[in-house]
Write a protein that holds these residues in place. Structure first.
Motif, PDB file in Angstrom:
ATOM      1  N   ILE A 123       0.937  -1.345   0.052  1.00 48.58           N
ATOM      2  CA  ILE A 123      -0.021   0.053   0.111  1.00 48.58           C
ATOM      3  C   ILE A 123       0.970   1.428  -0.098  1.00 48.58           C
ATOM      4  N   ALA A 124       1.982   1.355   0.592  1.00 47.96           N
ATOM      5  CA  ALA A 124       2.801   2.426   0.507  1.00 47.96           C
ATOM      6  C   ALA A 124       3.393   2.906  -0.736  1.00 47.96           C
ATOM      7  N   GLU A 125       3.574   4.225  -1.002  1.00 49.55           N
ATOM      8  CA  GLU A 125       4.069   4.767  -2.006  1.00 49.55           C
ATOM      9  C   GLU A 125       5.429   5.179  -1.904  1.00 49.55           C
ATOM     10  N   ARG A 126       5.870   5.456  -0.541  1.00 48.51           N
ATOM     11  CA  ARG A 126       7.106   5.727  -0.043  1.00 48.51           C
ATOM     12  C   ARG A 126       7.326   5.397   1.237  1.00 48.51           C
ATOM     13  N   ILE A 127       8.418   4.837   1.363  1.00 46.47           N
ATOM     14  CA  ILE A 127       9.067   4.346   2.861  1.00 46.47           C
ATOM     15  C   ILE A 127      10.156   5.109   3.423  1.00 46.47           C
ATOM     16  N   ILE A 128      10.003   5.541   4.725  1.00 46.42           N
ATOM     17  CA  ILE A 128      11.122   6.268   5.366  1.00 46.42           C
ATOM     18  C   ILE A 128      11.596   5.029   6.344  1.00 46.42           C
ATOM     19  N   VAL A 129      12.882   4.861   6.535  1.00 42.52           N
ATOM     20  CA  VAL A 129      13.589   3.675   7.187  1.00 42.52           C
ATOM     21  C   VAL A 129      14.402   4.465   8.333  1.00 42.52           C
ATOM     22  N   ILE A 130      13.983   4.062   9.471  1.00 39.23           N
ATOM     23  CA  ILE A 130      14.977   4.713  10.480  1.00 39.23           C
ATOM     24  C   ILE A 130      15.532   3.531  11.048  1.00 39.23           C
ATOM     25  N   ASP A 131      16.709   3.774  11.719  1.00 34.47           N
ATOM     26  CA  ASP A 131      17.561   2.824  12.296  1.00 34.47           C
ATOM     27  C   ASP A 131      18.195   3.718  13.492  1.00 34.47           C
ATOM     28  N   ARG A 176      21.875  -0.860   3.213  1.00 34.27           N
ATOM     29  CA  ARG A 176      21.893  -0.188   4.511  1.00 34.27           C
ATOM     30  C   ARG A 176      20.498  -0.978   5.321  1.00 34.27           C
ATOM     31  N   VAL A 177      19.632  -0.909   4.333  1.00 40.04           N
ATOM     32  CA  VAL A 177      18.138  -1.364   5.261  1.00 40.04           C
ATOM     33  C   VAL A 177      18.464  -2.836   5.580  1.00 40.04           C
ATOM     34  N   ILE A 178      18.803  -3.526   4.624  1.00 40.36           N
ATOM     35  CA  ILE A 178      18.893  -4.951   4.633  1.00 40.36           C
ATOM     36  C   ILE A 178      19.935  -5.339   5.950  1.00 40.36           C
ATOM     37  N   SER A 179      21.116  -4.505   6.167  1.00 45.96           N
ATOM     38  CA  SER A 179      21.898  -4.670   7.473  1.00 45.96           C
ATOM     39  C   SER A 179      21.194  -4.282   8.658  1.00 45.96           C
ATOM     40  N   ALA A 180      20.590  -3.068   8.556  1.00 48.41           N
ATOM     41  CA  ALA A 180      19.696  -2.725   9.510  1.00 48.41           C
ATOM     42  C   ALA A 180      18.795  -3.733  10.087  1.00 48.41           C
ATOM     43  N   TYR A 181      18.096  -4.430   9.353  1.00 49.23           N
ATOM     44  CA  TYR A 181      17.251  -5.526   9.654  1.00 49.23           C
ATOM     45  C   TYR A 181      17.953  -6.883   9.993  1.00 49.23           C
TER      46      TYR A 181
END
Lengths: 293, 317, 538
Positions: C216-224, C242-247
C-alpha cells in the motif's frame, strides 16, 4: 532560643512518628504499588491493643510485644482479603484501603469507645532539663527507638536477601519477577513490616499524646506527607520527611497558632505535590523513567 | 423508566405525616446533590476526589455567613456561595489536575483538611468548633411561601434534587459526556482528538463543586445551625461509599445508594459506631469483590450462580 | 511540502532516541515509516503529534511551527493520530466511540450541555450522522451498537481510525495500525487505508509487516538507531543494502571463531530440555503466537530470529510464565510447565536475560548478582545478613560470584558501582552474569545485542559460545539474525507469530526465505498498491 530548642525536640519526637508511618507506606508501596490509606490506623490499633493488654494485667513489655505482633498479623489479614483481590489497580487500591481504615476505626470505637486513652510512660515522668529545654524521658524513648528501627531497617535493606528483594521490587518489578521474586510472598511481608512499624509508632507515642479511635487517621496522612517530602518510595527519605514535617509543625504551632498546626502538613503536601512531586531526596526509580515502546 | 415515577411519587411523602420519614428524605435528597457531583467527577470522568465535603461545607458556611453576618437574603447567599465555590474550584483544578492517581487522591484529601481546619479556626466568621447558630430559614416573600417546617422544606430539597438530576443526566447524555467517559479510559486518546483534557476536567470539577456547594447552602438554611464536624473528611469518604454502592456511573443508582446508605446508617448510629463499620465493610467488599458496584455486582453474582449449573464458569474477565 | 521535519532530535535522559531527523511529507501522500525494534519510529510519531516536545530541530506544518504544541492544539490544525495500544473507549459503544471523536470539533460546550440547549441537540444529530458515515467508511456499520470492547482486534483498529477521522483532521498518523492482525484483517485494513487515500487524506503510518507496506505505501522512510537511513519508493528500499543490514544485522567475523560448522549435538538421543508444542498465545483478541513448536536438546545453542512483531518476545514470555497461553504445552526437562509462574521456571533452572537488560539500577553490581541467586537461597539465609554457610567453601553465593567475575572480569572492577551507571554493553554483561548466578540448565537471552556497541556484541557472543562449549543449553532470541545464527547450532525463523522456517544455522544463513521474513515478499511491480487505484495526487 530556649523556645526554639524546645520546639525542635518536640518536632523531632512527633516527626519520628510521622517518619515511621511514612516508612510503612513506602514498604507497601514499593512492593505492591498500593498506597495504604489505613496505614495510620495500624498505629492506633497497636497502641489500643497495648493499652488493653496491659490493663488486663500483662507486664508492660509482654503487652507491647503482643500488641505489635497482633497488629502485624492484622496487617497480613488485610493484605490477603482486601489488597490482593484489587491487584495493582491504583483507583481501587485507594478506595479499598480507605474502606479498611473506616472499618478499623469503627471497630476501635465499638471495642474501646471514643474516649482518649494513654499508656504509662516507659520510664517515669521525671523531666530531664537540657540547655534550658525540658525533655520528657518518653521523648528520648521515641527518638531512640525510631533511630534503632531506622538503622535496623537500613541494615536489613542493605544486607539481607529479603531486604535486597524489597529494593529490587521497588526499582524494577519486572526484573524482580524474572529472578524469581514473587509479589505474592513479598506483599504480606511488606504489610507485616509496616504493621509492626505502625504499631510501634503508636505505642511509643501513646504516653505523650493520648490515643483515640481516629488519631491514626491524622498520623497516617502525615506519614503520607512525610513520604511526599522525602520522595515517594524512599524509606529513609520518608523518615527525614517526617522529621522535617514534625519540626515545621511544632515551630508553626509555637510561633504562629496551634490551631493551624495540622494545616501546615497539608500546605506542605500541596506545595510539594505541585512544585516538587519527586520530593527532596529521590532515588533512581525505574517507574519514573518511562521508556517509549 | 421507573426512576422519574419514583421521584414524582416522593412528593406525597410530607402528607404521610411521619416527621421521621420526611426528615430522613430531606437529608437523602440534600446528600444526593454532592453524591451526583462526585459521580460526575469520579465516576464519569475518572478523577478521584476525597475532598468534596469541603465544597459542601464552603457552600454551607458561605451562605450562612452571608445571612448571619451580612444580614443578606438567604437565596442570594446560597447563589453567591455556589458561584464563589465554583470560581475557587476552577483555580483548584488548575493546580490539582497536574496530579494523577494517589497524588490526586491525597491532594484532594489535603484540601478537604485545610478547609475544615479553616472552619474551626476562623472563629469570627464560622463560630469555630462551637458552630454558627441562628441561620434563618428560607422563604419567598413575594409568593408568600415559607419553608420553615420539614414538610415545606421538603419541596425545596426536592426541586434542588430534580434540577441536579436533570442537569447531570443532560450532561452525561450529551456528546460531552462521551468525552468525559473517554478521559476516564484514555487521556491520550481524548487529547489526540482535539480536547483540552485539563480544561475539561476543571469544568467538570466546577460543576461538581457548585452542585455540592448549593446543597450545602440549602442544608445550612434548613438545619439553622452548622458546625465543622459534618463537613469533615468522613463526609467526603461517605460520598465515595455512596457512588461505589451506586455503581459509579449511574445517576439513578446513586440516588438509590444515597437512600440506602442513609437508611442503614441512621438506625445503626443509635447503637454506637456500628454504622461506620458497616459502611466501611460495604466499601471494602464492593471495591475488592464487585468492582461494578453493588447492584451490578449482586446481579452478576446471582446470574453467575444461576448459570453456573449449566455453563462452566471460567471466561472470567 | 506541507509538513517539514528538520533536524529533529529527542533525548530521554542520556538516551538519544532520535537524531537529526529530516524529511517532508506533501498533502495526499501515503508514507510508511519502518525500522527495526527500538529504532525510534513511535518516538517520531509522538514528537510530530505533540506527545513529546523534541529536544532539537523544528517541525512546520502548513507554514506554522508546531513542535512545541500539545496534541489538542494539533488536532484543529489537521493532525490526528492513533496509538499502537489502540486506546479504545471500551465502555462506549462502537458508534459512541466515533461520536466522541467529533465532540471537540463540534464545539459543544459543557454549560450548554447541562441545559440541553438546542445547539447541543443539533450537534448531537450532526455527530450521529457523521459517525454513521465513518463507520460505513471503515465497514463497521453493522457493529454500530455493540460495546467497543467486544470487537476483534482488527475491528478495534478500524474503529480507532474512524474515531480519528471524526475529529475532522485530514492528516492521519497511524502507529502500527496492523499490529496483531491476521491476514484477513490486514487485507481489510489495507482496503480502508486505500479508501482514505482516495478521500484525499494524507497518511503516515508505522508498520513492521513489509508485505503489507509494500502493497500500500508509495514511499517508505527507514529509521535505524534514531536516524533516517533511507527514504524512497518501496522497490528501491527493498534492495537498499543499509536497510537489509539494519534489519538482518551484520555478521561479526570474530565470533565465527574456531567453529566451522554446527557441531553435532553430543546427546542427540536424550530427551529435550525444552519442548514447546503447538503453543498459541493471545492477548485480548490479538493472536501473538500461533501453533508454535520448538525443541531444545541439552547442550544446544538455538537461535530464534525474526523481525519485530514476529512473536519472539511473546515466546519468551510464555517460557517465563508471563504470557496468557491459549493452547499448547510447554515442557521443561520433561515436566509440564505450561502454567508455571516465573518463580517456578527460575527455581527449575531456567534463567532469563530479558530484553533491555532490566537491571536493578539503584543497586550495586554485586547486589544485582546476588539477587540472581534469589530462588536458590534457603528461607533462613534470606533473612540473615550473612551467609550461614560462609564458613564452608566460601558460601555458595560468594563462590558463584567469583565464578561470574572470572567469566566477565569487567564486572569485578565495577563490583560496587550502581548498575544504573553501567554502559549498555556492561549492563548486558551484568544481566548475563545475574542469570548465571542461578546456575541455570537453560539460559535464555532476549536481544542481547540491542543497544550494545558492536565491539561489545562480538565479545558477548564469544562468551556465549564459551558457555555453550561448557555444556550450557542456550536459547538466543535475536533480531540481529546473522550474528545469532553464526554461533548457533540450529535456528527458527518466526514470522507473524508462526515458525516460518527451521533448520541448521548454516542452512538458514544461506536461505532466501530469511530475508523474506524480514523484508517481506513484495508483489511484482505493476500491481503495487491497492492504494494507487484511482488515487489522484493532490
Amino acid at each position: 532560643m530556649v523556645d526554639a530548642l524546645q520546639f525542635l525536640v518536640s518536632g523531632l519526637v512527633i516527626g519520628s512518628i510521622y517518619g515511621l508511618a511514612g516508612i510503612g507506606f513506602t514498604g507497601i508501596y514499593n512492593v505492591t504499588g498500593v498506597v495504604n490509606f489505613a496505614q495510620g490506623d495500624k498505629a492506633m490499633i497497636g497502641a489500643m491493643l497495648a493499652i488493653s493488654l496491659s490493663q488486663m494485667g500483662l507486664p508492660p513489655i509482654v503487652a507491647i510485644l503482643l500488641a505489635v505482633g497482633l497488629t502485624g498479623a492484622v496487617a497480613v489479614v488485610i493484605e490477603c482479603f482486601t489488597v490482593r483481590p484489587v491487584g495493582n489497580d491504583v483507583w481501587r487500591g485507594i478506595i479499598v484501603t480507605i474502606g479498611v481504615g473506616i472499618v478499623l476505626r469503627g471497630i476501635a470505637v465499638v471495642v474501646w469507645g471514643t474516649e482518649a486513652r494513654g499508656l504509662p510512660a516507659f520510664s517515669g515522668e521525671e523531666p530531664i532539663h537540657f540547655l534550658g529545654a525540658t525533655v520528657s524521658p518518653q521523648s528520648l524513648w521515641v527518638m531512640g527507638i525510631t533511630a534503632v528501627l531506622a538503622i535496623g531497617l537500613a541494615l536489613f535493606f542493605q544486607l539481607t536477601f529479603i531486604g535486597k528483594a524489597f529494593r529490587a521490587c521497588a526499582v524494577n518489578p519486572f526484573a524482580s519477577r524474572i529472578v524469581g521474586i514473587e509479589i505474592r510472598t513479598m506483599s504480606p511481608i511488606a504489610f507485616a513490616i509496616s504493621g509492626v512499624l505502625g504499631a510501634i509508632a503508636g505505642i511509643i507515642i501513646a504516653p505523650i499524646t493520648l490515643m483515640q479511635y481516629d488519631t491514626g487517621l491524622l498520623i497516617g496522612l502525615k506519614g503520607f506527607v512525610a513520604c511526599i517530602i522525602g520522595g515517594f518510595g524512599n524509606p529513609m527519605g520518608a523518615l527525614l520527611g517526617g522529621l522535617i514535617l514534625g519540626i515545621a509543625e511544632t515551630f508553626s504551632a509555637g510561633y504562629l497558632s496551634s490551631g493551624y498546626k495540622n494545616a501546615i502538613a497539608f500546605v506542605l503536601l500541596l506545595g510539594f505535590l505541585i512544585f516538587r512531586p519527586e520530593g527532596l531526596f529521590r532515588e533512581i526509580d525505574s517507574k519514573l523513567v518511562k521508556h517509549e515502546r | 423508566m421507573k426512576t422519574p415515577l419514583a421521584l414524582v411519587c416522593l412528593l406525597i411523602v410530607p402528607f404521610l405525616g411521619s416527621d421521621y420519614l420526611t426528615n430522613l428524605l430531606i437529608v437523602v435528597m440534600l446528600h444526593a446533590l454532592p453524591a451526583i457531583g462526585v459521580s460526575l467527577l469520579m465516576g464519569y470522568t475518572g478523577q478521584i476526589s476525597l475532598g468534596h465535603a469541603a465544597f459542601y461545607g464552603l457552600g454551607a458556611y458561605g451562605a450562612a455567613a452571608f445571612s448571619v453576618h451580612g444580614g443578606g437574603d438567604p437565596w442570594i447567599g446560597i447563589a453567591l456561595a455556589t458561584f464563589l465555590v465554583g470560581v475557587m474550584s476552577s483555580y483548584l483544578g488548575w493546580v490539582i489536575f497536574r496530579l494523577r492517581g494517589h497524588y490526586l487522591a491525597v491532594a484532594t484529601l489535603g484540601f478537604g483538611f485545610i478547609v475544615n481546619i479553616a472552619f474551626v479556626e476562623l472563629r469570627d466568621w464560622t463560630g469555630g468548633p462551637n458552630g454558627l447558630p441562628g441561620i434563618p430559614p428560607l422563604d419567598i416573600p413575594i409568593l408568600d411561601l415559607s419553608f420553615h417546617t420539614d414538610g415545606t422544606f421538603f419541596y425545596v430539597a426536592w426541586v434542588a434534587m430534580i434540577l441536579a438530576v436533570v442537569m447531570a443526566q443532560n450532561l452525561v447524555n450529551a456528546p460531552v459526556g462521551l468525552v468525559m467517559r473517554g478521559i476516564a479510559e484514555s487521556e491520550r486518546a481524548v487529547s489526540s482528538l482535539g480536547n483540552d483534557v485539563t480544561s475539561l476536567k476543571r469544568k467538570i470539577l466546577v460543576i461538581s463543586a457548585a452542585v455540592s456547594a448549593a446543597s450545602g447552602g440549602l442544608y445550612a438554611h434548613y438545619i439553622g445551625y452548622i458546625s465543622p464536624q459534618p463537613f469533615a473528611i468522613d463526609f467526603s469518604i461517605k460520598l465515595v461509599v455512596i457512588i461505589a454502592i451506586g455503581g459509579f456511573r449511574s445517576i439513578p443508582g446513586i440516588l438509590f445508594a444515597t437512600l440506602f446508605v442513609t437508611v442503614i446508617t441512621e438506625p445503626l448510629q443509635e447503637l454506637g459506631y456500628y454504622d461506620v463499620v458497616v459502611y466501611g465493610l460495604f466499601l471494602v467488599v464492593i471495591i475488592a469483590y464487585m468492582p461494578q458496584g453493588l447492584l451490578q455486582g449482586a446481579y452478576g453474582l446471582g446470574r453467575r450462580m444461576l448459570s453456573g449449573a449449566r455453563a462452566p464458569a471460567g471466561a472470567g474477565r | 511540502m506541507t509538513l517539514t521535519v528538520s533536524g529533529i532530535g529527542m533525548k530521554f535522559g542520556g538516551l538519544e532516541a532520535l537524531r537529526d531527523i529530516t524529511f517532508g511529507v506533501d498533502d495526499g501522500e501515503l508514507v510508511a515509516v519502518i525500522g527495526p525494534n527500538g529504532a525510534g519510529k513511535s518516538t517520531l510519531i509522538n514528537v510530530i503529534c505533540g506527545n513529546y516536545a523534541p529536544t532539537a530541530g523544528a517541525i512546520e506544518f502548513r507554514h506554522r511551527r508546531i513542535d512545541a504544541l500539545p496534541p489538542h492544539i494539533m488536532n484543529p490544525l489537521g493532525i490526528v493520530r492513533t496509538f499502537q495500544t489502540i486506546e479504545l473507549f471500551r465502555e462506549l459503544t462502537v458508534h459512541e466511540n466515533v461520536m466522541a471523536g467529533g465532540v471537540a470539533g463540534a464545539k459543544v460546550g459543557v454549560a450548554p450541555s447541562l441545559f440541553r440547549w438546542p445547539s447541543v441537540s443539533r450537534s448531537e444529530k450532526a455527530l450521529t450522522r457523521m459517525a454513521d458515515e465513518y463507520l460505513d467508511l471503515v465497514g463497521l456499520d453493522r457493529r454500530r451498537d455493540d460495546p467497543a470492547s467486544v470487537l476483534s482486534a482488527g475491528q478495534q483498529r478500524l474503529l480507532i481510525i474512524a474515531r480519528a477521522l471524526a475529529s475532522g483532521a485530514d492528516w492521519l498518523f497511524l502507529d502500527e495500525p496492523g499490529a496483531g492482525l491476521n491476514p484477513v484483517a490486514k487485507e481489510r485494513l489495507a482496503e480502508v487505508i486505500a479508501r482514505l487515500r482516495d478521500h484525499g487524506k494524507t497518511i503516515v503510518f508505522v508498520e513492521h509487516d513489509m508485505g503489507f507496506i509494500g502493497r500500500i505505501a508509495e514511499r517508505i522512510i527507514v529509521i535505524d538507531r534514531g536516524r533516517v537511513i533511507a527514504d524512497d519508493v518501496p522497490e528501491k528500499i527493498r534492495s537498499d543494502e543499509r536497510v537489509i543490514s539494519a534489519y538482518l544485522g551484520v555478521g561479526s567475523a570474530s565470533t565465527r571463531g574456531g567453529r566451522k560448522t554446527a557441531a553435532p549435538s553430543k546427546r542427540k538421543e536424550t530427551a529435550p530440555l525444552l519442548d514447546i508444542r503447538d503453543l498459541t498465545v493471545r492477548y485480548g483478541g490479538i493472536t501473538a503466537l500461533q501453533d508454535t513448536s520448538l525443541t531444545l536438546m541439552p547442550g544446544e545453542l538455538v537461535a530464534v530470529v525474526g523481525a519485530n512483531g514476529a512473536g519472539k518476545s511473546t515466546l519468551l514470555k510464555a517460557i517465563m510464565g508471563e504470557a496468557p497461553v491459549a493452547s499448547g504445552k510447554i515442557f521443561l526437562d520433561g515436566q509440564d510447565a505450561t502454567h508455571w509462574t516465573p518463580r517456578q521456571f527460575v527455581a527449575a533452572g531456567l534463567s532469563m536475560c530479558p530484553e533491555g537488560r532490566q537491571l536493578f539500577g539503584s543497586l550495586s553490581v554485586i547486589d544485582n548478582l546476588k539477587l540472581g541467586r534469589y530462588t536458590q537461597v534457603g528461607a533462613l539465609e534470606r533473612w540473615l545478613p550473612w551467609s550461614p554457610r560462609a564458613g564452608h567453601e566460601g558460601g555458595d553465593t560468594d563462590r558463584l560470584i567469583e565464578e561470574v567475575f572470572d567469566v566477565f572480569p569487567l564486572l569485578r572492577e565495577r563490583r560496587d558501582q550502581l548498575a544504573g551507571t553501567l554502559s549498555g554493553g556492561e549492563g548486558q554483561v551484568l544481566a548475563i552474569g545475574r542469570a548465571l548466578m542461578n546456575t541455570p540448565d537453560l539460559l535464555v537471552l532476549d536481544e542481547p545485542s540491542l543497544g550494545v556497541a558492536p565491539r561489545m556484541i562480538a565479545e558477548i557472543f564469544e562468551r556465549l559460545t564459551a558457555l555453550r562449549e561448557r555444556g550450557m543449553t542456550i536459547l538466543l532470541v535475536e533480531q540481529n539474525a546473522r550474528a545469532a545464527l553464526e554461533i548457533a547450532d540450529r535456528g527458527y525463523v518466526l514470522d507473524s507469530g508462526r515458525v516460518m522456517v527451521e533448520g541448521s544455522a548454516v542452512e538458514l544463513l544461506e536461505s532466501e526465505s530469511m530475508a523474506e521474513a524480514y523484508l517481506g515478499a513484495f508483489p511484482v511491480s505493476g500491481e503495487t498498491g491497492a492504494a494507487r487505484t484511482g488515487g489522484t495526487h493532490a
